[in-house]
Scaffold this motif. Sequence first.
Motif, PDB file in Angstrom:
ATOM      1  N   THR A  85      24.045  40.841  26.777  1.00  0.00           N
ATOM      2  CA  THR A  85      23.721  40.720  28.198  1.00  0.00           C
ATOM      3  C   THR A  85      24.630  39.681  28.831  1.00  0.00           C
ATOM      4  O   THR A  85      24.711  38.549  28.352  1.00  0.00           O
ATOM      5  N   PHE A  86      25.276  40.057  29.921  1.00  0.00           N
ATOM      6  CA  PHE A  86      26.179  39.144  30.610  1.00  0.00           C
ATOM      7  C   PHE A  86      25.425  38.370  31.677  1.00  0.00           C
ATOM      8  O   PHE A  86      24.467  38.860  32.271  1.00  0.00           O
TER       9      PHE A  86
ATOM     10  N   GLY B 181      33.241  29.768  46.048  1.00  0.00           N
ATOM     11  CA  GLY B 181      34.002  30.820  46.703  1.00  0.00           C
ATOM     12  C   GLY B 181      33.970  32.164  46.007  1.00  0.00           C
ATOM     13  O   GLY B 181      34.635  33.106  46.428  1.00  0.00           O
ATOM     14  N   GLU B 182      33.205  32.304  44.952  1.00  0.00           N
ATOM     15  CA  GLU B 182      33.189  33.565  44.189  1.00  0.00           C
ATOM     16  C   GLU B 182      31.788  33.816  43.643  1.00  0.00           C
ATOM     17  O   GLU B 182      31.175  32.941  43.048  1.00  0.00           O
ATOM     18  N   LYS B 183      31.286  35.015  43.866  1.00  0.00           N
ATOM     19  CA  LYS B 183      30.005  35.437  43.297  1.00  0.00           C
ATOM     20  C   LYS B 183      30.304  36.476  42.229  1.00  0.00           C
ATOM     21  O   LYS B 183      31.311  37.168  42.277  1.00  0.00           O
ATOM     22  N   SER B 184      29.430  36.605  41.259  1.00  0.00           N
ATOM     23  CA  SER B 184      29.678  37.551  40.166  1.00  0.00           C
ATOM     24  C   SER B 184      28.554  38.563  40.018  1.00  0.00           C
ATOM     25  O   SER B 184      27.943  38.650  38.969  1.00  0.00           O
ATOM     26  N   PRO B 185      28.282  39.359  41.051  1.00  0.00           N
ATOM     27  CA  PRO B 185      27.180  40.316  40.927  1.00  0.00           C
ATOM     28  C   PRO B 185      27.400  41.327  39.803  1.00  0.00           C
ATOM     29  O   PRO B 185      26.453  41.837  39.228  1.00  0.00           O
ATOM     30  N   SER B 186      28.646  41.614  39.456  1.00  0.00           N
ATOM     31  CA  SER B 186      28.926  42.539  38.352  1.00  0.00           C
ATOM     32  C   SER B 186      29.069  41.801  37.032  1.00  0.00           C
ATOM     33  O   SER B 186      29.292  42.412  35.992  1.00  0.00           O
ATOM     34  N   GLY B 187      28.962  40.454  37.072  1.00  0.00           N
ATOM     35  CA  GLY B 187      29.158  39.664  35.870  1.00  0.00           C
ATOM     36  C   GLY B 187      30.574  39.165  35.715  1.00  0.00           C
ATOM     37  O   GLY B 187      30.856  38.384  34.816  1.00  0.00           O
ATOM     38  N   VAL B 188      31.498  39.601  36.586  1.00  0.00           N
ATOM     39  CA  VAL B 188      32.906  39.220  36.483  1.00  0.00           C
ATOM     40  C   VAL B 188      33.281  38.293  37.637  1.00  0.00           C
ATOM     41  O   VAL B 188      32.969  38.566  38.787  1.00  0.00           O
ATOM     42  N   VAL B 189      33.951  37.200  37.304  1.00  0.00           N
ATOM     43  CA  VAL B 189      34.509  36.290  38.309  1.00  0.00           C
ATOM     44  C   VAL B 189      36.023  36.395  38.214  1.00  0.00           C
ATOM     45  O   VAL B 189      36.592  36.353  37.126  1.00  0.00           O
TER      46      VAL B 189
ATOM     47  N   ALA C 122      34.038  36.846  32.261  1.00  0.00           N
ATOM     48  CA  ALA C 122      32.619  37.187  32.219  1.00  0.00           C
ATOM     49  C   ALA C 122      31.986  36.394  31.081  1.00  0.00           C
ATOM     50  O   ALA C 122      32.589  36.226  30.021  1.00  0.00           O
ATOM     51  N   TRP C 123      30.769  35.920  31.303  1.00  0.00           N
ATOM     52  CA  TRP C 123      30.109  35.049  30.342  1.00  0.00           C
ATOM     53  C   TRP C 123      28.835  35.685  29.811  1.00  0.00           C
ATOM     54  O   TRP C 123      28.140  36.406  30.510  1.00  0.00           O
ATOM     55  N   PHE C 124      28.524  35.354  28.563  1.00  0.00           N
ATOM     56  CA  PHE C 124      27.271  35.754  27.931  1.00  0.00           C
ATOM     57  C   PHE C 124      26.838  34.646  26.991  1.00  0.00           C
ATOM     58  O   PHE C 124      27.637  33.774  26.637  1.00  0.00           O
ATOM     59  N   LYS C 125      25.579  34.675  26.612  1.00  0.00           N
ATOM     60  CA  LYS C 125      25.061  33.695  25.650  1.00  0.00           C
ATOM     61  C   LYS C 125      24.858  34.382  24.315  1.00  0.00           C
ATOM     62  O   LYS C 125      24.487  35.556  24.251  1.00  0.00           O
TER      63      LYS C 125
END
Length: 128
Positions: A87-88, A95-103, A111-114
């Motif tokens: 799960t991302f 200045g950047e939002k990551s609604p798709s998980g990508v900045v 893209a980040w995940f734990k």
Amino acid sequence: MSLATSTIATMLPVTDTARAKEFYADRLGLPFEGENPVGELQFRLGGGSMLVLLPRDAGSQSKSTALSWEVADVETEMAELEARGVTFEDYDMPGEKSPSGVVTAGGAKAAWFKDSEGNIMAVIQNIS
């Protein structure tokens, strides 16, 4: 031998070695090399480097990205990892939002995940 050309071993804390082994071997697809006598799990990484998972008490995870992989295509890598149950995270950067998980910033997509233990990982694609 110079440190600049040496392979590295990245050490990460984990609280549950069985759960962490499943995550890194099955979900991320890293080759499991074995467990040493003190219970540390070892995985092979690119270029001969190693990932060593250290059994530790809870609460020792980093609040920053602990490990990142450079990939050819972030979205393709995300799709493959999501298909294996990763799960991302959605992060808002200045200045950047990551609604798709990508900045996208600074000449890269990320893209980040734990992991199973709360350590923060990233996949990064250079686009400059």
